[in-house]
Design a protein around this motif. Structure first.
Motif, PDB file in Angstrom:
ATOM      1  N   UNK A  86       0.828  -1.208   0.000  1.00 33.64           N
ATOM      2  CA  UNK A  86       0.000   0.000   0.000  1.00 33.64           C
ATOM      3  C   UNK A  86       0.865   1.262   0.000  1.00 33.64           C
ATOM      4  N   UNK A  87       0.406   2.271  -0.739  1.00 36.16           N
ATOM      5  CA  UNK A  87       1.083   3.569  -0.779  1.00 36.16           C
ATOM      6  C   UNK A  87       0.083   4.669  -0.466  1.00 36.16           C
ATOM      7  N   UNK A  88       0.492   5.571   0.421  1.00 36.29           N
ATOM      8  CA  UNK A  88      -0.331   6.730   0.733  1.00 36.29           C
ATOM      9  C   UNK A  88       0.118   7.918  -0.101  1.00 36.29           C
ATOM     10  N   UNK A  89       0.369   9.039   0.568  1.00 34.81           N
ATOM     11  CA  UNK A  89       0.849  10.203  -0.165  1.00 34.81           C
ATOM     12  C   UNK A  89       2.151   9.866  -0.899  1.00 34.81           C
ATOM     13  N   UNK A  90       2.189  10.206  -2.164  1.00 34.93           N
ATOM     14  CA  UNK A  90       3.423  10.023  -2.927  1.00 34.93           C
ATOM     15  C   UNK A  90       4.152  11.343  -3.057  1.00 34.93           C
ATOM     16  N   UNK A  91       5.316  11.342  -3.671  1.00 33.23           N
ATOM     17  CA  UNK A  91       6.042  12.595  -3.895  1.00 33.23           C
ATOM     18  C   UNK A  91       5.256  13.509  -4.833  1.00 33.23           C
ATOM     19  N   UNK A  92       5.148  14.787  -4.472  1.00 28.80           N
ATOM     20  CA  UNK A  92       4.352  15.718  -5.280  1.00 28.80           C
ATOM     21  C   UNK A  92       4.852  15.805  -6.714  1.00 28.80           C
ATOM     22  N   UNK A  93       6.167  15.647  -6.914  1.00 27.54           N
ATOM     23  CA  UNK A  93       6.726  15.779  -8.260  1.00 27.54           C
ATOM     24  C   UNK A  93       6.643  14.483  -9.057  1.00 27.54           C
ATOM     25  N   UNK A  94       6.195  13.387  -8.444  1.00 30.38           N
ATOM     26  CA  UNK A  94       6.048  12.123  -9.151  1.00 30.38           C
ATOM     27  C   UNK A  94       7.010  11.064  -8.654  1.00 30.38           C
ATOM     28  N   UNK A  95       6.668   9.810  -8.933  1.00 33.42           N
ATOM     29  CA  UNK A  95       7.518   8.692  -8.540  1.00 33.42           C
ATOM     30  C   UNK A  95       8.709   8.563  -9.492  1.00 33.42           C
ATOM     31  N   UNK A  96       9.843   8.154  -8.933  1.00 33.74           N
ATOM     32  CA  UNK A  96      11.060   8.012  -9.734  1.00 33.74           C
ATOM     33  C   UNK A  96      10.894   7.005 -10.865  1.00 33.74           C
ATOM     34  N   UNK A  97      10.091   5.944 -10.631  1.00 35.75           N
ATOM     35  CA  UNK A  97       9.970   4.922 -11.673  1.00 35.75           C
ATOM     36  C   UNK A  97       9.402   5.510 -12.966  1.00 35.75           C
ATOM     37  N   UNK A  98       8.476   6.463 -12.861  1.00 33.76           N
ATOM     38  CA  UNK A  98       7.916   7.080 -14.064  1.00 33.76           C
ATOM     39  C   UNK A  98       8.850   8.158 -14.603  1.00 33.76           C
ATOM     40  N   UNK A 153       8.641  23.674  -7.815  1.00 33.90           N
ATOM     41  CA  UNK A 153       8.648  22.610  -6.820  1.00 33.90           C
ATOM     42  C   UNK A 153       7.918  23.072  -5.553  1.00 33.90           C
ATOM     43  N   UNK A 154       8.189  24.305  -5.157  1.00 32.43           N
ATOM     44  CA  UNK A 154       7.531  24.858  -3.963  1.00 32.43           C
ATOM     45  C   UNK A 154       6.034  25.000  -4.186  1.00 32.43           C
ATOM     46  N   UNK A 155       5.651  25.439  -5.369  1.00 38.63           N
ATOM     47  CA  UNK A 155       4.236  25.588  -5.691  1.00 38.63           C
ATOM     48  C   UNK A 155       3.533  24.227  -5.650  1.00 38.63           C
ATOM     49  N   UNK A 156       4.115  23.231  -6.296  1.00 41.84           N
ATOM     50  CA  UNK A 156       3.509  21.915  -6.339  1.00 41.84           C
ATOM     51  C   UNK A 156       3.423  21.286  -4.946  1.00 41.84           C
ATOM     52  N   UNK A 157       4.460  21.481  -4.134  1.00 41.45           N
ATOM     53  CA  UNK A 157       4.462  20.917  -2.785  1.00 41.45           C
ATOM     54  C   UNK A 157       3.340  21.493  -1.937  1.00 41.45           C
ATOM     55  N   UNK A 158       2.973  22.726  -2.210  1.00 34.68           N
ATOM     56  CA  UNK A 158       1.927  23.393  -1.438  1.00 34.68           C
ATOM     57  C   UNK A 158       0.533  23.129  -1.993  1.00 34.68           C
TER      58      UNK A 158
END
Length: 410
Positions: A69-81, A284-289
């Motif tokens: 199971x995965x909850x919140x992921x990285x806002x910028x996307x997963x490394x695999x993609x 990055x800051x915008x997306x994180x927020x």
């Protein structure tokens, strides 16, 4: 008392495609038996590939297991993609992109609209005309567009006409804008720029410290060798350009929603005191927020489009849609209408017959042929006198539409 953003009051009453939908609903209400062929909105008709569906199912099952199971992921996307995107979309074209320069999102429409969050409202903005309405409307919302003039132009925007008279190639602006929107292959005209022509824009931006917002959502439809798939194929582009990409029209993700934006770390913006600031860090800051990331299962589905089976499915789908535009182009020319695009993009841009406006042609085409397209003026003042048809329908309906128009007494 809650005050509103009054810039929204400047917007036309309805969004272009909402107005088209309203007209269709009104026609269907009075003609319930009508067999309407929709060639207006740029939505796809091919279903998701088997590879994508399998990836969705597998990822969904993972989410049902405690150990996966995965909850919140990285806002910028997963490394695999991100790593897969870099390998297939950039490294194979000789372009080096770092993993922290790619941002996964829910689509190019969102990102091209949201990018204005990190840009000053004082920027002078240039747009090609006609243009994807989101570029204009989001600048209206942000207060950069000024006021709507009687000729359909916004007082604060610089318009770069793209018509048959200039071969749909916009002239470099004389006004030295700060931000320039370019979309190639182009929506709505379906036309393109060669590498030499795009290089002139990159050189211009470098000379004038301008930022290019480059929408490459339709790059997978390119068939001609001298048309760049990425602006980063042009030397120096990383210093002046943001690039937007989408899985919507290529892999059928209009309902899944996934795209990505590339912002090189060497790309800088400026404060009013001419201080340099990294646009990559601001985004990055915008997306994180403001953004919690694209769903894990969707990103796994997007990754699956890069497998051998996934790429083959995309190639087959694109070949199918471009086959439709070929049918349209050939049929329209047999009728005697001028038509453009359709070679490197899923859109055909036709010149309406003499005596019609773009909207009157829409009304007649709907009422007499039961065909829906998009009035060119909805994309900007230079779109008056033109009309967009898409290749996203079925082959059967495309052929049927051409036959109806051939029988039509215009």
């Amino acid at each position: 008392m809650a005050l509103i953003n009054e810039q929204y009051l400047k917007l036309p009453e309805s969004y272009l495609f909402s107005e088209i939908a309203r007209k269709i609903d009104a026609y269907k209400a009075s003609h319930p038996e009508a067999d309407i062929i929709r060639m207006g909105i740029g939505d796809v008709t091919h279903p998701l590939s088997e590879t994508v569906v399998e990836a969705l199912i597998k990822a969904s099952k993972e989410m049902g297991k405690a150990e996966a199971f995965r909850g919140y992921g990285p806002e910028q996307g997963y490394d695999f993609l991100i790593e897969t995107i870099i390998e297939y979309d950039y490294l194979r074209r000789g372009i080096h992109i770092d993993t922290d320069e790619v941002f996964i999102s829910d689509g190019a429409k969102s990102d091209t609209g949201n990018i204005g969050d990190i840009l000053s409202r004082d920027n002078r903005v240039a747009i090609t005309d006609p243009v994807y309405p989101v570029y204009v409307d989001t600048n209206v919302m942000s207060g950069r567009a000024g006021n709507l003039l009687p000729d359909g132009c916004w007082s604060g925007l610089t318009y770069l006409p793209c018509t048959a008279e200039n071969g749909f190639i916009p002239a470099l602006p004389e006004s030295c804008p700060d931000v320039i929107y370019l979309c190639y292959p182009n929506n709505p005209t379906g036309t393109t720029l060669t590498k030499k022509q795009l290089s002139e824009w990159v050189d211009y931006a470098r000379e004038h410290d301008a930022l290019i917002l480059f929408d490459a959502a339709y790059e997978a439809f390119i068939t001609e060798p001298d048309v760049p798939h990425s602006i980063y194929e042009i030397e120096g582009a990383k210093q002046v350009a943001v690039e937007f990409r989408s899985f919507s029209k290529t892999a059928g993700f209009t309902g899944l929603r996934c795209g990505y934006t590339v912002i090189p770390k060497e790309l800088k913006g400026y404060t009013h005191m001419r201080g340099e600031v990294s646009l990559n860090s601001l985004w990055r800051r915008r997306q994180s927020t403001k953004y919690n990331g694209t769903a894990y299962v969707i990103q796994r589905a997007a990754q699956a489009t890069y497998t051998s089976k996934g790429r083959q499915a995309i190639e087959d789908t694109i070949r199918y849609y471009l086959g439709n535009t070929e049918i349209l182009l050939r049929g329209l020319k047999e009728i005697g209408l001028e038509a453009y695009g359709g070679i490197n993009a899923p859109y055909v841009w036709l010149k309406v017959p003499q005596g019609f406006t773009a909207w009157s042609f829409f009304d007649r085409l709907l009422s007499e042929c039961q065909i829906v397209g998009t009035p060119g003026v909805g994309f900007g003042p230079s779109g008056e006198g033109y009309f967009r048809l898409t290749g996203f329908g079925t082959k059967e309906n495309t052929i049927k539409a051409v036959e109806r128009m051939k029988e039509w007494s215009i």
